[in-house]
Scaffold this active site. Structure first.
Site, PDB file in Angstrom:
ATOM      1  N   THR A 148       0.911  -1.000   0.065  1.00 33.13           N
ATOM      2  CA  THR A 148      -0.054  -0.156  -0.034  1.00 33.13           C
ATOM      3  C   THR A 148       1.076   1.340   0.129  1.00 33.13           C
ATOM      4  O   THR A 148       1.152   1.753  -1.134  1.00 33.13           O
ATOM      5  CB  THR A 148      -0.879   0.168   1.056  1.00 33.13           C
ATOM      6  OG1 THR A 148      -0.291  -0.604   2.602  1.00 33.13           O
ATOM      7  CG2 THR A 148      -2.024  -1.094   0.960  1.00 33.13           C
ATOM      8  N   LYS A 171       3.918  -7.103   4.149  1.00 31.47           N
ATOM      9  CA  LYS A 171       3.612  -5.670   3.657  1.00 31.47           C
ATOM     10  C   LYS A 171       3.014  -4.713   5.025  1.00 31.47           C
ATOM     11  O   LYS A 171       2.602  -5.318   5.848  1.00 31.47           O
ATOM     12  CB  LYS A 171       2.517  -5.549   2.605  1.00 31.47           C
ATOM     13  CG  LYS A 171       1.204  -5.893   3.359  1.00 31.47           C
ATOM     14  CD  LYS A 171       0.436  -4.767   3.961  1.00 31.47           C
ATOM     15  CE  LYS A 171       0.154  -3.380   3.219  1.00 31.47           C
ATOM     16  NZ  LYS A 171      -0.465  -2.741   4.304  1.00 31.47           N
ATOM     17  N   THR A 182       0.333  -3.544  11.507  1.00 33.56           N
ATOM     18  CA  THR A 182      -0.653  -3.742  10.504  1.00 33.56           C
ATOM     19  C   THR A 182       0.269  -4.187   9.444  1.00 33.56           C
ATOM     20  O   THR A 182       1.086  -3.562   8.648  1.00 33.56           O
ATOM     21  CB  THR A 182      -1.009  -2.436  10.059  1.00 33.56           C
ATOM     22  OG1 THR A 182      -2.088  -2.644   8.886  1.00 33.56           O
ATOM     23  CG2 THR A 182       0.008  -1.268   9.440  1.00 33.56           C
ATOM     24  N   ASN A 381       0.469  11.064   6.721  1.00 30.89           N
ATOM     25  CA  ASN A 381      -0.834  10.406   7.461  1.00 30.89           C
ATOM     26  C   ASN A 381      -2.013  11.593   7.201  1.00 30.89           C
ATOM     27  O   ASN A 381      -3.212  11.277   7.576  1.00 30.89           O
ATOM     28  CB  ASN A 381      -0.395   9.980   8.579  1.00 30.89           C
ATOM     29  CG  ASN A 381       0.069   8.529   8.489  1.00 30.89           C
ATOM     30  OD1 ASN A 381      -0.582   7.571   8.294  1.00 30.89           O
ATOM     31  ND2 ASN A 381       1.381   8.451   8.681  1.00 30.89           N
ATOM     32  N   SER A 386      -6.333   5.914   5.574  1.00 31.16           N
ATOM     33  CA  SER A 386      -5.950   4.620   6.147  1.00 31.16           C
ATOM     34  C   SER A 386      -6.732   3.956   6.798  1.00 31.16           C
ATOM     35  O   SER A 386      -7.719   4.622   7.394  1.00 31.16           O
ATOM     36  CB  SER A 386      -4.264   4.589   6.325  1.00 31.16           C
ATOM     37  OG  SER A 386      -4.369   5.232   7.527  1.00 31.16           O
TER      38      SER A 386
END
EC number: 2.3.1.35
Length: 386
Positions: A148, A171, A182, A381, A386
């Site tokens: 991502t 990932k 995550t 961010n 996300s």
């Protein structure tokens, strides 16, 4: 070779059209056996994505024929429709493999709250199945298609002297926190192993690797680490041998995840020793790793041990201030309740930082892997959903 280095596995990564601009976005990993033993660990977030719920259910059988993973959409918080999409994905893979849907795990990553473009995804499964193969090209494509905000694929492998291997990919670049961080990760091994041993070895390995990565305190809805065993080497290792090699590969992947985490300029190991219990050591390490004042000081290359003392002092763990010692990059700056050296003696100008906190109370210890908090992290961010 990584995910297909162990014998008995094929992989592919393709552009299904889930992402824009023809980027790779769908991965398929197939276990050709002769064994199809599997185990998994998942997020502890209460809000679990549909593929997590599905994969947890199918792994009750402790066997998998395949794993299909997509990036470009998390399929989380999507209601019954999202779960049906996951089921359809597993059924599609199962149809091509002439297997049952219960033998297929599903993983997704990306934006939370939106349904996946199923026509594109299912067509991508056909393309991936047709392109299944082994070797470095297949492995790289598989590792790339799950990315991502990652800037590079993460792969690792290791071979035991007796002839069996562990390989895999992962990932993850943001929303990295305890309880797996995550990530999606698929590990493979050609060892001969029982379901019970594989499950125990995976949990032991992830407990000191993936579970110890903590970049920003955010626990994802989609965290999944799977291990598939084909038995194709014909070699049955001991549980200790399997755990050791799984841990080696997992730690390699964790350090790659940290190195590629969003906005990181410092790679920080927070090691806690002398704790009354391992649980206390983990709690102290995680609190320090997540503390924004500590992280911003590290970004500024400031060995401000006072912020570390503040963070550990608020942990609900057994702590005696007169026994605590804090060292940064090999220099003890705080001990016996007061300053032990001028903080300027600790050099934080490099990328790697070692924080060691000795609580002086017992034998418990743990290391948490984290980063600093930079301008780039905030910028990325604030601009990326996300």
């Amino acid at each position: 070779m990584t995910v297909t280095q162990p014998k008995g596995f094929r992989a592919a990564g393709v552009a299904a059209g889930i992402k824009a601009e023809g980027k790779l976005d769908l991965t398929l990993v197939v276990n050709d056996g002769p064994l199809q033993v599997a185990a998994g660990v998942f997020t502890r977030n209460v809000i679990k994505a549909a593929p997590v719920l599905w994969s947890q259910e199918v792994l009750k059988q402790q066997r998998l024929k395949a794993v299909v993973l997509n990036s470009g959409g998390a399929n989380a918080a999507t209601g019954p429709g999202g779960f049906q999409d996951t089921h359809k994905t597993a059924e599609k893979v199962a149809e091509l493999l002439e297997a049952g849907a219960i033998e297929v795990a599903v993983c997704s990553t990306g934006l939370i709250g939106e349904r996946l473009p199923m026509d594109a995804l299912l067509s991508g499964v056909d393309t991936a199945f047709a392109g299944l193969g082994t070797g470095s090209d297949a492995d790289l494509a598989a590792a790339t298609a799950v990315m991502t905000t990652d800037t590079k694929p993460k792969q690792a492998a290791a071979k035991h002297d007796s002839g069996w291997s562990v390989g895999g990919f992962a990932k993850g670049a943001g929303m990295l926190a305890p309880n797996l961080a995550t990530m999606l990760s698929v590990l493979t091994t050609d060892a001969v192993v029982t379901p019970e041993v594989l499950d125990k070895a995976l949990r032991a390995a992830t407990g000191v690797t993936f579970d110890r990565l903590d970049v920003d305190g955010g626990t994802s809805t989609n965290d999944t680490v799977l291990v598939l065993a084909s038995g194709a080497s014909g070699v049955e290792p001991t549980e200790a041998e399997l755990t050791e090699l799984l841990t080696t590969v997992s730690l390699d992947l964790v350090l790659q995840l940290r190195a590629d985490s969003e906005g990181a300029t410092k790679y920080v190991d927070v090691t806690v020793t002398g704790a009354a219990t391992e649980a206390d050591a983990i709690a102290v390490g995680r609190t320090i790793a997540e503390d924004n004042l500590v992280k911003t000081a590290l970004f500024g290359s400031d060995p401000n041990w006072g912020r570390i003392a503040m963070a550990l002092g608020r942990v609900p763990a057994k702590i005696d201030p007169e026994k605590v010692a804090i060292a940064i990059n090999g220099v003890t700056l705080f001990a016996k309740g007061t300053t032990a050296a001028d903080r300027s003696e600790a050099d934080l100008s490099g990328r790697d930082i070692q924080i060691v906190v000795d609580l002086g109370l017992g034998e418990g210890g743990a290391t948490i892997y984290t980063t600093d908090l930079s301008h780039a992290y905030v910028e990325e961010n604030s601009a990326y959903s996300s």
